[in-house]
Structure formats: C-alpha cells, structure tokens
Write a protein that holds these residues in place. Structure first.
Motif, short mmCIF file in Angstrom:
data_model
loop_
_atom_site.label_atom_id
_atom_site.label_comp_id
_atom_site.label_asym_id
_atom_site.label_seq_id
_atom_site.Cartn_x
_atom_site.Cartn_y
_atom_site.Cartn_z
N LEU A 119 86.37 38.01 -11.90
CA LEU A 119 86.73 36.60 -12.01
C LEU A 119 87.66 36.22 -10.87
O LEU A 119 88.60 36.95 -10.57
CB LEU A 119 87.41 36.33 -13.35
CG LEU A 119 86.69 36.78 -14.62
CD1 LEU A 119 87.57 36.53 -15.84
CD2 LEU A 119 85.35 36.06 -14.76
N VAL A 120 87.41 35.08 -10.24
CA VAL A 120 88.29 34.56 -9.21
C VAL A 120 89.29 33.62 -9.88
O VAL A 120 88.90 32.67 -10.57
CB VAL A 120 87.49 33.81 -8.12
CG1 VAL A 120 88.42 33.32 -7.03
CG2 VAL A 120 86.41 34.73 -7.54
N VAL A 121 90.57 33.90 -9.67
CA VAL A 121 91.62 33.19 -10.43
C VAL A 121 92.72 32.72 -9.46
O VAL A 121 93.30 33.54 -8.75
CB VAL A 121 92.23 34.11 -11.51
CG1 VAL A 121 93.38 33.41 -12.23
CG2 VAL A 121 91.16 34.55 -12.49
N PRO A 122 93.04 31.43 -9.43
CA PRO A 122 94.13 30.97 -8.58
C PRO A 122 95.49 31.18 -9.23
O PRO A 122 95.62 31.18 -10.46
CB PRO A 122 93.84 29.47 -8.43
CG PRO A 122 93.15 29.10 -9.71
CD PRO A 122 92.33 30.32 -10.09
N VAL A 123 96.50 31.34 -8.41
CA VAL A 123 97.88 31.33 -8.90
C VAL A 123 98.20 29.90 -9.36
O VAL A 123 97.93 28.94 -8.64
CB VAL A 123 98.85 31.78 -7.78
CG1 VAL A 123 100.29 31.49 -8.17
CG2 VAL A 123 98.65 33.27 -7.50
N PRO A 124 98.75 29.74 -10.57
CA PRO A 124 98.94 28.38 -11.10
C PRO A 124 100.20 27.70 -10.60
O PRO A 124 101.15 28.35 -10.16
CB PRO A 124 99.03 28.63 -12.61
CG PRO A 124 99.67 30.00 -12.71
CD PRO A 124 99.13 30.78 -11.54
N LEU A 125 100.19 26.37 -10.67
CA LEU A 125 101.38 25.56 -10.46
C LEU A 125 101.93 25.10 -11.80
O LEU A 125 101.17 24.93 -12.76
CB LEU A 125 101.05 24.32 -9.62
CG LEU A 125 100.76 24.49 -8.13
CD1 LEU A 125 100.39 23.14 -7.53
CD2 LEU A 125 101.95 25.09 -7.40
#
Length: 238
Positions: A119-125
């Motif tokens: 899974l490709v997961v961004p670092v959240p804001l």
C-alpha cells in the motif's frame, strides 16, 4: 499552439509537458550512484556498492524503524525551489513529474521484497494545517507514485491527531520528541494494514522524525514491513 509545453521551473519552452529545460535539469541535484539504503542519501563509491546495503552516518547514529528508504533529489539548488513551490506555492502540477522521478528508486527498492500486499501511504497533515494549506503535498506525491507503480494508495490510512510544533529551529532530539505519538492508524483501516507492506511517502526527509513516527504507527498496527520514499533528502555536503 495555445498552451505550449514549458519548463516547470522557469517556464522556458521545452519539448514535452511537465519537464525541465536543460539548464534547470543541470541545476537539479538528482540522486544517482551509491546511496544509503535507509534514506537514499548519496554516498562515496565503495566496495559495498548500491547492492551492499551501505548506510550513511546519520542512519548509523539514528535507529530507523523502516526496512529501506530512497529519495529522488538532494534538497538544494533547484530541487529546493521545486519542493517549496509544491509545498507552499500551490504548484500542484509539480507532483506529476516528481512522482515519476520517485518511482525510479522505489521500483528498485521494492524488488525482491517479501510477497504481500503493498500500500502506498502518505505522511498525514494535522487537519488545521490541511485547512490552511488546502492540500497535502505528500498525498499528491503518493497518488502519483501509486499510478507510476500500479499500486493502491490509501491516502487516509494514517492520521495526525495532535498538532505538532513546526520543526524549523528544532534539533534532532527535539524533533523526535515533538512527533512522539502524534501519528496513528485510522481505526477503520486497522484490518487493511495487518500483514501489508507499506510504502510511506513524504516530500522531504531531514532528521527522519516524522517518517519514524509514521513507520512506528504502521508497525504497531501489524504492518509486515515499511519502506520510505521521499522526493528530497536534506543531506550534508561532502
């Protein structure tokens, strides 16, 4: 004729859309050759080579909870201008070519890894920062990278439940303390993350505190393995 292709950095004419002109390309420090296997920072050529899993001084000194990491650019010169344009200048169009640059390192990094869903997961804001900025640049990069790699993107798998201090002006110890417990897995995705490989995506890595908090949240929720892909790495000069 109405909208000719222009350099994404200086707006000079180029041959194809979403590209750099020759001078801007030369002023953009792409990462090539031997790199640190944990953050992607360039290393001097040595007997270990790129396949020798070499490690930079920072990653020898600071424990990394992820398995491998790569970056596309060194955060200086034109790379710095491009990243700041994406992050603060509403240059969302830059995410498309940036994702293609990031995909080159990500493909090599993921080769031969254990067979399991990735899974490709961004670092959240934090939601307040997201409202102020209107978009998460890491999420834009993750969506582009997912398309390049043909992998599913789960943009809200992680959440930042606590508003953290800006890292500018903080040393590495303060940055890690600032991020302690700030990132968690969104409850509805806990079943999805169990046993999965996670490819964490962010725009810039400096100390690695934010990526470490995100990786630790994934592993605590049952992820099998975590990889890190950034657009740019703040690296020490030779």
């Amino acid at each position: 004729m109405v909208y000719p292709p222009l350099c994404i950095s200086c707006s000079e004419p180029v041959e194809s859309y979403f590209g750099l002109c020759g001078p801007c390309w030369r002023d953009t420090p792409f990462v090539e050759g031997v790199v640190c296997d944990l953050c992607g920072a360039p290393l001097p050529p040595g007997p270990g080579g790129e396949e020798g899993r070499a490690t930079c001084d920072d990653c020898l000194r600071i424990a990394r909870p992820w398995s491998r990491g790569r970056t596309a650019l060194i955060y200086r010169d034109n790379a710095r201008r491009l990243v700041l344009g994406l992050k603060h200048g509403d240059r969302q169009d830059f995410a498309r070519p940036a994702a293609a640059w990031m995909a080159r390192g990500a493909r090599r990094m993921l080769e031969g890894a254990a067979e399991s869903p990735t899974l490709v997961v961004p670092v959240p804001l934090h939601w307040r920062r997201l409202l102020a900025r209107r978009y998460n640049q890491a999420a834009l990069l993750a969506l582009g990278l997912g398309r390049e790699l043909d992998l599913p993107v789960v943009a809200d798998l992680l959440r930042r439940g606590r508003a953290t201090r800006q890292h500018r002006g903080l040393d590495a110890r303060e940055r890690f303390a600032n991020m302690q417990g700030a990132i968690t897995v969104t409850p509805r995705h806990r079943a999805l993350i169990r046993g999965a490989r996670i490819l964490l995506v962010d725009d810039v890595m400096t100390s690695g505190a934010t990526l470490a908090a995100a990786a630790e949240a994934c592993l605590s929720a049952g992820a099998a393995e975590v990889f890190v892909q950034t657009l740019a790495r703040v690296a020490k000069d030779d």
